[in-house]
Scaffold this active site. Sequence first.
Site, short mmCIF file in Angstrom:
data_model
loop_
_atom_site.label_atom_id
_atom_site.label_comp_id
_atom_site.label_asym_id
_atom_site.label_seq_id
_atom_site.Cartn_x
_atom_site.Cartn_y
_atom_site.Cartn_z
N CYS A 1 0.65 -1.20 0.06
CA CYS A 1 0.08 0.15 -0.65
C CYS A 1 1.08 1.32 0.10
CB CYS A 1 -1.16 -0.10 1.26
SG CYS A 1 -1.79 1.91 1.57
N CYS B 1 0.56 3.60 2.84
CA CYS B 1 0.40 3.09 3.97
C CYS B 1 2.17 3.59 3.91
CB CYS B 1 0.22 1.82 3.97
SG CYS B 1 -1.22 1.05 3.52
#
Length: 123
Positions: free
Chosen positions: A30, A33
């Site tokens: 991600c 993230c």
Amino acid sequence: MPTVELTKENFEETVTGSEIVLIDFWAAWCGPCRMFGPIYEKAAEGHPDIVFGKVDTEVQPELAGAFQISSIPTLMAIRDRTVLYAQPGALPPQALEDLIARIRSVDMDDLRRQAAAGAAGRG
């Protein structure tokens, strides 16, 4: 304090044994993230009295499922075993600091009274 990798084995103990726990639900693939990670780590260093946990949703799908995490990163704040905040999206540094200040300022006794009154009203 460095961040703590949360697993289904240590999650309950960590949450019940700490006054304030922030949890970053994330995954290595991600992009947002990975961008949020250093911001979260820096905040952890600045607030040693708070547990900053990380849940890798790929490794711990049971935890992600238990909290109905459908989008990552998702940040959750728990104080006195009560979820006070749970929202997807990476926060910029100042927004994370503002959230931490708001979590610290919650009157938990008042919150419990309100919850009890609401439960009594529905019962």
